[in-house]
Design a protein around this motif. Structure first.
Motif, PDB file in Angstrom:
ATOM      1  N   ILE A  81     -43.867  18.012 -21.012  1.00  0.00           N
ATOM      2  CA  ILE A  81     -43.955  19.003 -19.948  1.00  0.00           C
ATOM      3  C   ILE A  81     -44.372  18.300 -18.663  1.00  0.00           C
ATOM      4  O   ILE A  81     -45.317  17.518 -18.651  1.00  0.00           O
ATOM      5  CB  ILE A  81     -44.910  20.163 -20.301  1.00  0.00           C
ATOM      6  CG1 ILE A  81     -46.309  19.657 -20.653  1.00  0.00           C
ATOM      7  CG2 ILE A  81     -44.360  20.973 -21.462  1.00  0.00           C
ATOM      8  CD1 ILE A  81     -47.303  20.781 -20.890  1.00  0.00           C
ATOM      9  N   VAL A  82     -43.655  18.601 -17.611  1.00  0.00           N
ATOM     10  CA  VAL A  82     -43.831  17.917 -16.336  1.00  0.00           C
ATOM     11  C   VAL A  82     -44.028  18.963 -15.246  1.00  0.00           C
ATOM     12  O   VAL A  82     -43.191  19.860 -15.088  1.00  0.00           O
ATOM     13  CB  VAL A  82     -42.621  17.027 -16.000  1.00  0.00           C
ATOM     14  CG1 VAL A  82     -42.869  16.260 -14.704  1.00  0.00           C
ATOM     15  CG2 VAL A  82     -42.320  16.071 -17.151  1.00  0.00           C
ATOM     16  N   ARG A  83     -45.096  18.847 -14.490  1.00  0.00           N
ATOM     17  CA  ARG A  83     -45.387  19.820 -13.437  1.00  0.00           C
ATOM     18  C   ARG A  83     -45.288  19.164 -12.065  1.00  0.00           C
ATOM     19  O   ARG A  83     -45.852  18.089 -11.845  1.00  0.00           O
ATOM     20  CB  ARG A  83     -46.790  20.400 -13.623  1.00  0.00           C
ATOM     21  CG  ARG A  83     -47.049  21.628 -12.749  1.00  0.00           C
ATOM     22  CD  ARG A  83     -48.373  22.294 -13.078  1.00  0.00           C
ATOM     23  NE  ARG A  83     -48.395  23.680 -12.624  1.00  0.00           N
ATOM     24  CZ  ARG A  83     -49.423  24.508 -12.774  1.00  0.00           C
ATOM     25  NH1 ARG A  83     -50.531  24.073 -13.377  1.00  0.00           N
ATOM     26  NH2 ARG A  83     -49.358  25.749 -12.356  1.00  0.00           N
ATOM     27  N   PHE A  84     -44.574  19.820 -11.170  1.00  0.00           N
ATOM     28  CA  PHE A  84     -44.460  19.381  -9.782  1.00  0.00           C
ATOM     29  C   PHE A  84     -45.145  20.413  -8.894  1.00  0.00           C
ATOM     30  O   PHE A  84     -44.901  21.620  -9.023  1.00  0.00           O
ATOM     31  CB  PHE A  84     -42.989  19.247  -9.370  1.00  0.00           C
ATOM     32  CG  PHE A  84     -42.227  18.213 -10.155  1.00  0.00           C
ATOM     33  CD1 PHE A  84     -42.367  16.865  -9.872  1.00  0.00           C
ATOM     34  CD2 PHE A  84     -41.362  18.589 -11.172  1.00  0.00           C
ATOM     35  CE1 PHE A  84     -41.668  15.900 -10.593  1.00  0.00           C
ATOM     36  CE2 PHE A  84     -40.653  17.644 -11.899  1.00  0.00           C
ATOM     37  CZ  PHE A  84     -40.815  16.297 -11.602  1.00  0.00           C
ATOM     38  N   GLN A  85     -45.991  19.959  -7.984  1.00  0.00           N
ATOM     39  CA  GLN A  85     -46.694  20.850  -7.053  1.00  0.00           C
ATOM     40  C   GLN A  85     -46.699  20.213  -5.666  1.00  0.00           C
ATOM     41  O   GLN A  85     -47.236  19.119  -5.479  1.00  0.00           O
ATOM     42  CB  GLN A  85     -48.123  21.104  -7.525  1.00  0.00           C
ATOM     43  CG  GLN A  85     -48.199  21.893  -8.823  1.00  0.00           C
ATOM     44  CD  GLN A  85     -49.625  22.109  -9.282  1.00  0.00           C
ATOM     45  OE1 GLN A  85     -50.374  21.160  -9.465  1.00  0.00           O
ATOM     46  NE2 GLN A  85     -49.999  23.370  -9.465  1.00  0.00           N
TER      47      GLN A  85
ATOM     48  N   HIS B 110     -53.223  12.745 -13.812  1.00  0.00           N
ATOM     49  CA  HIS B 110     -52.003  11.981 -13.540  1.00  0.00           C
ATOM     50  C   HIS B 110     -51.778  11.808 -12.042  1.00  0.00           C
ATOM     51  O   HIS B 110     -51.394  10.726 -11.586  1.00  0.00           O
ATOM     52  CB  HIS B 110     -50.795  12.680 -14.175  1.00  0.00           C
ATOM     53  CG  HIS B 110     -49.507  11.953 -13.916  1.00  0.00           C
ATOM     54  ND1 HIS B 110     -49.072  10.909 -14.698  1.00  0.00           N
ATOM     55  CD2 HIS B 110     -48.579  12.086 -12.936  1.00  0.00           C
ATOM     56  CE1 HIS B 110     -47.942  10.432 -14.214  1.00  0.00           C
ATOM     57  NE2 HIS B 110     -47.617  11.133 -13.149  1.00  0.00           N
ATOM     58  N   ARG B 111     -52.020  12.863 -11.288  1.00  0.00           N
ATOM     59  CA  ARG B 111     -51.787  12.816  -9.838  1.00  0.00           C
ATOM     60  C   ARG B 111     -53.055  12.469  -9.067  1.00  0.00           C
ATOM     61  O   ARG B 111     -53.023  11.701  -8.094  1.00  0.00           O
ATOM     62  CB  ARG B 111     -51.249  14.176  -9.358  1.00  0.00           C
ATOM     63  CG  ARG B 111     -51.234  14.380  -7.845  1.00  0.00           C
ATOM     64  CD  ARG B 111     -50.287  13.424  -7.139  1.00  0.00           C
ATOM     65  NE  ARG B 111     -50.258  13.659  -5.706  1.00  0.00           N
ATOM     66  CZ  ARG B 111     -51.145  13.168  -4.835  1.00  0.00           C
ATOM     67  NH1 ARG B 111     -52.145  12.398  -5.275  1.00  0.00           N
ATOM     68  NH2 ARG B 111     -51.042  13.437  -3.539  1.00  0.00           N
TER      69      ARG B 111
ATOM     70  N   SER C 176     -41.546   5.560 -13.683  1.00  0.00           N
ATOM     71  CA  SER C 176     -41.148   4.433 -12.830  1.00  0.00           C
ATOM     72  C   SER C 176     -40.329   4.867 -11.622  1.00  0.00           C
ATOM     73  O   SER C 176     -39.890   4.032 -10.838  1.00  0.00           O
ATOM     74  CB  SER C 176     -40.351   3.411 -13.651  1.00  0.00           C
ATOM     75  OG  SER C 176     -39.177   4.003 -14.185  1.00  0.00           O
ATOM     76  N   SER C 177     -40.148   6.172 -11.459  1.00  0.00           N
ATOM     77  CA  SER C 177     -39.340   6.701 -10.363  1.00  0.00           C
ATOM     78  C   SER C 177     -40.208   7.016  -9.157  1.00  0.00           C
ATOM     79  O   SER C 177     -41.433   6.847  -9.180  1.00  0.00           O
ATOM     80  CB  SER C 177     -38.612   7.968 -10.808  1.00  0.00           C
ATOM     81  OG  SER C 177     -39.526   9.055 -10.931  1.00  0.00           O
ATOM     82  N   ALA C 178     -39.580   7.518  -8.111  1.00  0.00           N
ATOM     83  CA  ALA C 178     -40.294   7.917  -6.894  1.00  0.00           C
ATOM     84  C   ALA C 178     -40.799   9.361  -6.983  1.00  0.00           C
ATOM     85  O   ALA C 178     -41.413   9.858  -6.031  1.00  0.00           O
ATOM     86  CB  ALA C 178     -39.390   7.757  -5.683  1.00  0.00           C
ATOM     87  N   LEU C 179     -40.557  10.035  -8.100  1.00  0.00           N
ATOM     88  CA  LEU C 179     -41.027  11.402  -8.264  1.00  0.00           C
ATOM     89  C   LEU C 179     -42.552  11.428  -8.364  1.00  0.00           C
ATOM     90  O   LEU C 179     -43.168  10.482  -8.849  1.00  0.00           O
ATOM     91  CB  LEU C 179     -40.404  12.039  -9.504  1.00  0.00           C
ATOM     92  CG  LEU C 179     -38.862  12.097  -9.545  1.00  0.00           C
ATOM     93  CD1 LEU C 179     -38.393  12.813 -10.804  1.00  0.00           C
ATOM     94  CD2 LEU C 179     -38.309  12.764  -8.304  1.00  0.00           C
ATOM     95  N   THR C 180     -43.149  12.531  -7.913  1.00  0.00           N
ATOM     96  CA  THR C 180     -44.621  12.615  -7.854  1.00  0.00           C
ATOM     97  C   THR C 180     -45.143  13.857  -8.585  1.00  0.00           C
ATOM     98  O   THR C 180     -45.671  14.782  -7.970  1.00  0.00           O
ATOM     99  CB  THR C 180     -45.094  12.643  -6.395  1.00  0.00           C
ATOM    100  OG1 THR C 180     -44.461  13.747  -5.720  1.00  0.00           O
ATOM    101  CG2 THR C 180     -44.746  11.348  -5.682  1.00  0.00           C
ATOM    102  N   PRO C 181     -45.024  13.900  -9.901  1.00  0.00           N
ATOM    103  CA  PRO C 181     -45.553  15.046 -10.652  1.00  0.00           C
ATOM    104  C   PRO C 181     -47.074  15.058 -10.636  1.00  0.00           C
ATOM    105  O   PRO C 181     -47.718  14.010 -10.492  1.00  0.00           O
ATOM    106  CB  PRO C 181     -45.016  14.813 -12.069  1.00  0.00           C
ATOM    107  CG  PRO C 181     -44.841  13.330 -12.154  1.00  0.00           C
ATOM    108  CD  PRO C 181     -44.404  12.892 -10.778  1.00  0.00           C
TER     109      PRO C 181
END
Length: 462
Positions: A300-304, A186-187, A272-277
């Motif tokens: 489930i959403v992971r942010f690093q 995804h990232r 569609s947001s500015a978030l970067t999971p």
């Protein structure tokens, strides 16, 4: 011990001169676990005559040259963790060009029309070649295990941004051959995007190189893409070069659960947001329950990233969940690590050898609906790409075909990765009917004119 040539038995001294006596393991001497893995990769009327273990790329090239000379098909492998993915390997050489049954004397496997078949393992090609810490690149031999490379990179506060199945067993060459990226795609995108260079052995036994060891080197770029996801049907990878990334400072995982439409909305808003999971995965109710995350479908959403960014992004996602009436919580540090360890272990679990594992793809907007409409059991779908994995403890070929039709109606596909030989004999595991078949066949003919590399493992018997 002797093996067949086209007319007479020939001494195994020829093979021993290439890989040494310890580099040859005949089928009758093969450990049970390796026999079981190979048997799930080949058709029922065929057996592998032996497994060869070259120690260097040069030995690997010599082995392939020997196989071509003796018209022997090759099943490339590393540790065998994904050896049973894809179609069953079959031999169908014309009788006038084939070897007698079985490569080695006393082997009764195969049909009268089949030539020999050997597995060639890269497990002894497991050395680190170069780690350019400042350039964020690493080069290693194809048989190095993913987990071992990650330990080396961690010493320099870096990591390879791939999340493959069976990370403790999977080899780098196998990950490339299966294009197995996992949730981190995804990232960081897929294996093709991580790969900077490869060296491989061609069907004529020559070593070729594509790409390089620096990020901006694009020589042979398309050739690397060609080998990624080719399942060992075009050549055998000897070395790989990847780009790597600094280890993130902080990590948090948010778990959402609730009503289907609300989950779909949350995924759409997030994407569609500015978030970067780094990972956004939809989970089926069965998988949610097995992971102890509650009831119903889950997201489930992971942010690093740096600590402040991770905290802020997690808080913003919690606000979205609250507005949509979803249950949401942030995993504690230990719980988060356990979750991302247990998730692939549950999906790829080998305890049930009759389990069926499929790779699917749908339009991302249709992913939640797929979980609602079809009889899936354990399902993990990457919300950003629509790619995912389905696992069935039991299922019929008709059930798989029903779900395949559903995926196709949603702009996607279903490929059977792992299943019993009986299931694979009942259907086309790839199910591809697109316009690229003729092109793929021409590529196969160009790279492997004798059809010696994993014959019939890929799409349309390639």
């Amino acid at each position: 011990m002797n093996f067949f040539s086209t007319e007479n038995y020939v001494s195994t001294q020829e093979l021993e001169s290439l890989v040494g006596a310890s580099g040859i393991c005949l089928w009758q001497d093969t450990e049970l676990f390796w026999q079981e893995r190979i048997q799930k990769a080949v058709a029922a009327d065929r057996k592998v005559d032996c497994t060869l273990y070259p120690n260097t790329q040069e030995e690997l090239a010599a082995v392939i040259a020997w196989a071509v000379q003796n018209r022997c098909a090759v099943l490339p492998c590393g540790s065998g963790s994904k050896l049973d993915w894809g179609g069953l390997v079959k031999l169908d050489f014309p009788r006038e060009n084939s070897l007698p049954v079985g490569l080695f004397k006393g082997d009764l496997g195969g049909s009268s029309d089949a030539a020999g078949l050997v597995a060639v393992s890269t497990s002894r090609l497991n050395r680190l070649v170069q780690h350019a810490v400042g350039d964020l690149t690493v080069t290693a031999e194809a048989g190095m295990k993913f987990a071992d490379l990650q330990k080396i990179l961690a010493g320099a506060n870096q990591f390879l941004a791939i999340d493959p199945a069976y990370p403790q067993e999977a080899t780098l060459g196998g990950i490339v051959a299966a294009a197995d990226a996992g949730s981190l795609r995804h990232r960081y995108r897929g294996v093709r995007d991580m790969l900077l260079g490869i060296s491989f052995v061609r069907s004529d036994g020559k070593i070729s190189v594509a790409g390089g060891r620096v990020v901006k080197n694009v020589a042979g770029y398309d050739l690397m893409k060609l080998f990624t996801g080719a399942y060992g049907t075009l050549g055998m990878i000897g070395q790989v070069t990847f780009r790597v990334y600094p280890l993130p400072e902080a990590s948090k995982t948010v778990v959402l659960a609730g009503e289907t439409n609300a989950l779909a909305q949350a995924a759409q808003i997030l994407l569609s947001s500015a978030l970067t999971p780094t990972a956004v995965d939809l989970l089926s109710p069965d998988l949610v329950a097995k992971l102890g995350l509650g009831k119903g479908k889950g997201l489930i959403v992971r942010f690093q990233s740096i600590a402040e960014s991770v905290k802020e992004q997690s808080a913003r996602l919690l606000q979205v969940a609250e507005k949509l009436g979803l249950q949401a919580n942030i995993c504690r540090d230990n719980d988060e690590n356990q979750l991302w360890q247990r998730l692939p272990e549950t999906v790829w679990n080998r305890a049930n050898y009759s389990a069926i594992i499929c790779k699917i793809g749908v339009r991302p907007s249709e992913a939640v609906k797929l979980l609602e409409e079809f009889p899936v059991q354990d399902a993990l779908i990457h919300a950003g790409s629509g790619l995912g994995v389905l696992r069935f403890e039991t299922a019929t070929a008709e059930t798989l075909l029903q779900i395949r039709r559903g995926c196709e109606a949603k702009g996607g596909f279903l490929t059977v990765l792992a299943a019993s030989n009986e299931i694979k004999e009942q259907l086309d595991v790839w199910g591809y009917t697109g316009s690229a078949i003729a092109l793929m066949q021409r590529i196969k003919q160009q790279f492997d004119p004798e059809n010696l590399w994993s014959p019939h493992r890929f799409i349309c018997g390639i």
